[in-house]
Write an enzyme that holds these catalytic residues in place. Sequence first.
Site, PDB file in Angstrom:
ATOM      1  N   LYS A  14      -2.594   1.077  -2.239  1.00  0.00           N
ATOM      2  CA  LYS A  14      -1.579   0.087  -2.640  1.00  0.00           C
ATOM      3  C   LYS A  14      -1.856  -1.219  -1.904  1.00  0.00           C
ATOM      4  O   LYS A  14      -1.982  -1.232  -0.680  1.00  0.00           O
ATOM      5  CB  LYS A  14      -0.167   0.578  -2.309  1.00  0.00           C
ATOM      6  CG  LYS A  14       0.940  -0.428  -2.641  1.00  0.00           C
ATOM      7  CD  LYS A  14       2.303   0.116  -2.280  1.00  0.00           C
ATOM      8  CE  LYS A  14       2.489   0.274  -0.786  1.00  0.00           C
ATOM      9  NZ  LYS A  14       2.489  -1.054  -0.075  1.00  0.00           N
ATOM     10  N   ASP A 141       7.654   3.688   0.798  1.00  0.00           N
ATOM     11  CA  ASP A 141       6.508   3.319  -0.036  1.00  0.00           C
ATOM     12  C   ASP A 141       6.092   4.409  -1.015  1.00  0.00           C
ATOM     13  O   ASP A 141       5.233   4.161  -1.867  1.00  0.00           O
ATOM     14  CB  ASP A 141       5.297   2.980   0.847  1.00  0.00           C
ATOM     15  CG  ASP A 141       5.199   1.495   1.144  1.00  0.00           C
ATOM     16  OD1 ASP A 141       6.026   0.722   0.625  1.00  0.00           O
ATOM     17  OD2 ASP A 141       4.301   1.107   1.907  1.00  0.00           O
TER      18      ASP A 141
END
Length: 286
Positions: A14, A141
């Site tokens: 990410k 996350d």
Amino acid sequence: MRPLQPHREFAAAKVNLYLRVTGRRADGYHTLDSLAVFAGAGDTISVVPSDRLELAVIGPEAGALVGEGDNLVLRAARALANATGRAEHAAITLDKQLPVASGIGGGSADAAATLRALDALWRTGLDEAALRGIAATLGADVPVCIASRPVRMQGIGEILAEPPSLPPFGLLLANPRIALPTPAVFRARTGAFSTPAQMPDRLPDAAALADWLRPLGNDLQDAAIALCPAVRDVLAATAAQPGCLLTRMSGSGATCFGIFATTSQAEGAAAALPAAWWRCGGALAS
């Protein structure tokens, strides 16, 4: 009944194209505004049937996880079993390609990939929203990594919205192989909070994307450099590569990225960086 089949899931890195710290809640968590994309680089989670829950970690970055008794992969497996009433039976292999504590959500991506893989192995049939709900119990996350597609993140990571349509571009990732724990970076951050970004209507090409991102910054970058001066070296080396349109740190570091007009430019730039660094170049995850 058809026997359970092995399953494999890619855990894409990410990358925060911008990151603004917008406030701090009473419980101490910071609120953020960020546009996240997912790189073609990542780890791989493989699951096969077993009579117990077990985890093997392989790959070039596996050494950083030696001695970690209960990482996010195992926690994800137990969370899915608990939510669905399934027995905790699976042999999981994590092929660790991403550096640890590097600002590109490797552990969160691994947890999300574990949820997807075990959902398939155990045939629990959960949809994306249900998996995101379980993911939210594992870390801020993890929910965004369930779908692993470009998304705007706000709040502590739980508020997800569609971003503007992004043009094709090449992405270079580079890390000096220095772990940088997120809590330490937040503690070192100084200055006022930022306002959320204004989303553009259209981004026709990589140059327009870089121009829009440039003033948005990463509110944790200065703090990360104070703790890990090598971040500055990675940023400078990336910016010096031919065709680099923008360079910035991702997340809380120490991984930095460069945006290029093409994937071939990003790949060439990665090859030119010091071999002692972890680096890769290419396109976004498909």
